[in-house]
Enzyme design. Sequence first.
Site, PDB file in Angstrom:
ATOM      1  CE1 TYR B  51     -74.446   8.588  -2.726  1.00 13.40           C
ATOM      2  CE2 TYR B  51     -75.525  10.295  -3.997  1.00 13.40           C
ATOM      3  CZ  TYR B  51     -74.439   9.844  -3.286  1.00 13.40           C
ATOM      4  OH  TYR B  51     -73.339  10.661  -3.137  1.00 13.40           O
ATOM      5  CG  ASN B 125     -63.390   8.515  -5.982  1.00 11.81           C
ATOM      6  OD1 ASN B 125     -63.270   7.557  -6.707  1.00 11.81           O
ATOM      7  ND2 ASN B 125     -64.480   8.712  -5.238  1.00 11.81           N
ATOM      8  CB  SER B 152     -61.199   3.825  -1.361  1.00 15.81           C
ATOM      9  OG  SER B 152     -60.787   5.007  -0.688  1.00 15.81           O
ATOM     10  NE  ARG B 174     -62.182  -4.220   2.859  1.00 16.06           N
ATOM     11  CZ  ARG B 174     -63.078  -4.311   1.890  1.00 16.06           C
ATOM     12  NH1 ARG B 174     -64.130  -5.084   2.022  1.00 16.06           N
ATOM     13  NH2 ARG B 174     -62.929  -3.638   0.756  1.00 16.06           N
ATOM     14  CE1 TYR B 243     -63.066   9.255   3.744  1.00 19.58           C
ATOM     15  CE2 TYR B 243     -64.052   8.672   1.637  1.00 19.58           C
ATOM     16  CZ  TYR B 243     -63.030   8.552   2.555  1.00 19.58           C
ATOM     17  OH  TYR B 243     -61.967   7.712   2.286  1.00 19.58           O
ATOM     18  N   GLY B 244     -68.016   8.111   4.322  1.00 20.01           N
ATOM     19  CA  GLY B 244     -68.571   6.876   3.783  1.00 20.01           C
ATOM     20  C   GLY B 244     -68.792   5.893   4.904  1.00 20.01           C
ATOM     21  CG  MET B 246     -66.953   1.563   2.060  1.00 24.33           C
ATOM     22  SD  MET B 246     -65.559   1.142   0.978  1.00 24.33           S
ATOM     23  CE  MET B 246     -64.199   1.097   2.128  1.00 24.33           C
ATOM     24  CG  PHE B 268     -66.794  16.177   2.993  1.00 25.85           C
ATOM     25  CD1 PHE B 268     -66.983  17.547   2.946  1.00 25.85           C
ATOM     26  CD2 PHE B 268     -66.372  15.511   1.846  1.00 25.85           C
ATOM     27  CE1 PHE B 268     -66.734  18.260   1.772  1.00 25.85           C
ATOM     28  CE2 PHE B 268     -66.110  16.215   0.674  1.00 25.85           C
ATOM     29  CZ  PHE B 268     -66.290  17.586   0.645  1.00 25.85           C
ATOM     30  CE  LYS B 325     -54.812  -0.961 -12.368  1.00 23.66           C
ATOM     31  NZ  LYS B 325     -54.300  -1.517 -13.639  1.00 23.66           N
TER      32      LYS B 325
END
Lengths: 331, 331
Positions: B51, B125, B152, B174, B243-244, B246, B268, B325
């Site tokens: 990270y 989140n 997500s 996806r 912001y990501g 993946m 962000f 979840k």
Amino acid sequence: MVARYTKNGNPTDVIKVQTEDLGPVSPTGVVVKMLYAPINPADLNMVSGTYNFNPPLPAVGGSEGIAQVIALGSQASKLKVGDVVLPVHQGLGTWRTHANWEEGDLVPVTSIDIKHEYLASLSVNPATALRLLTDFANLKSGDVIVQNGANSMVGQSVIQIAAAKGIKSINIIRRRADFDQVVGTLKGLGATVVVADDFIRNGEFRNLIKSLPQPKLALNCVGGETTTEMIRLLAQGGTLVTYGGMSLKPVVIPTRSFIFNDLQCRGFWMSQWYEKHSVEDRLALLKELSALVKANKLQLRLEQMPFNNFENALNRAINSSQRDKKIVLSF
Amino acid sequence: MVARYTKNGNPTDVIKVQTEDLGPVSPTGVVVKMLYAPINPADLNMVSGTYNFNPPLPAVGGSEGIAQVIALGSQASKLKVGDVVLPVHQGLGTWRTHANWEEGDLVPVTSIDIKHEYLASLSVNPATALRLLTDFANLKSGDVIVQNGANSMVGQSVIQIAAAKGIKSINIIRRRADFDQVVGTLKGLGATVVVADDFIRNGEFRNLIKSLPQPKLALNCVGGETTTEMIRLLAQGGTLVTYGGMSLKPVVIPTRSFIFNDLQCRGFWMSQWYEKHSVEDRLALLKELSALVKANKLQLRLEQMPFNNFENALNRAINSSQRDKKIVLSF
């Protein structure tokens, strides 16, 4: 005489220089004699039909230039005979000896006393350079910017305007036969560092710039790998501005830089700036640039070629692979 | 008991649950009992050492959660026994039954009366979702946003917060075995359109969204092709926020979109927002989210698992390929 095209295509194929009847002057019209008009890459793209804005056909080439008012319509009140004027909108068609335009399409610049060939050439490239350095980062003396395509007329203007403001510039150019000479030219204009695009992944490059603060602003007219490398150089919170894509490659941004370094990527198009701003804003911009010219802080590398040899000038503009001098038509 | 790691690596290998002596309480310290703490992907990346912020070792896992004050140092004056608190900084280590922290590291949230497992799970989140929808575009009811990674927990929060504000959402997920079921879930949360990422280059997709205004905002946590496609959907002047990442692929931006459509691309990172904002700003953010929760406009799909079976919970969080979840440790 006008340089007109009736269909889009290869400029040397579709542009024909021909005589034209100016037609009647409307009450708010003005008749002008063109003085100087540059041949810009965007003009050639408009002729090809590949630009974002393509004038309706048939069209006269050229968007930039200066002209002098030689006659007025009966109700024209803002301009007078002898005024020196610039076209307000792109696509008006400046590659012609005379034009019959509307007053509202023109901005008077008589009071700006720099050489007319210079005044004819400020509104596209140097104007872009000034906006790029002004509108996207709060730059102060001692700050650093990085740019690719640094030998273009925008790039050369960026170097000089930055130097005039005490801003250091890291300049990336293509490796080329006359590389050392170009480095000399750009350093003569005030460039802090000039490197070839095949050098920026080299550890020596990092050594070369390690004593400089990280750039706050990166200016991109190329795309592809050099742009990604420029993004990697940016300081936390820095901004990349894209105003061209000469490599025809997209801008590729590593996700981590975006998220963790709080970067911004923006686009800039000078024509859009003009559409969104007033004539007063445009005049202020021209005056700022003219002041730099008068103070010998902004030189433009221009090559004048007569409009009566248009074909030659057009070929020179198209084939000038170096693009380090701007062809300006003289009338 | 604490879930501690002494070196970075695969979380299931390096995290050991062990007893710990809390040590003496400093004068401005507080002893807390943890109530709930989610297992977020960023926490796992911190354990792996990949990270952008990795706590000094040895470290306790977990950045988010809520706790209750059970004892106070002699000079602690801002908190009292019984207060419910959140950690201010990431990396404080919330995967533990008890902690001995400093008053200044905690924000009291006793007055926010929603279920504690929810309150424990708003700061990463749902907070990201609210900031994404608030800070990058001036969105009004009837406006449209587009996002990828829509299943997500950020994506689900974006759908719901947008719907609560009358903002329509185009959601890309996806292709997956339970695709129809996920579409149903997201539509149930208020999604306007839900499509698979292999569908967005299809002409039918354009048909599907042609009655909607063009999106002002695109939210990207994936990278690669779907991101480029989202950029192509944006309205003039629109913004892409990343912001990501993946897919581990970069953001690829066509140069023309950038220049002619006046787009902005931004990054962000919620942690940086917290570092730059006051505790009051953080409380306002939590209160806005809590109000949506209380109004039944923001549901979080949580799965509680007891900390005394930490290994199981960790495996579930890592292997939950769907990630629809959030695993929340209960103490």
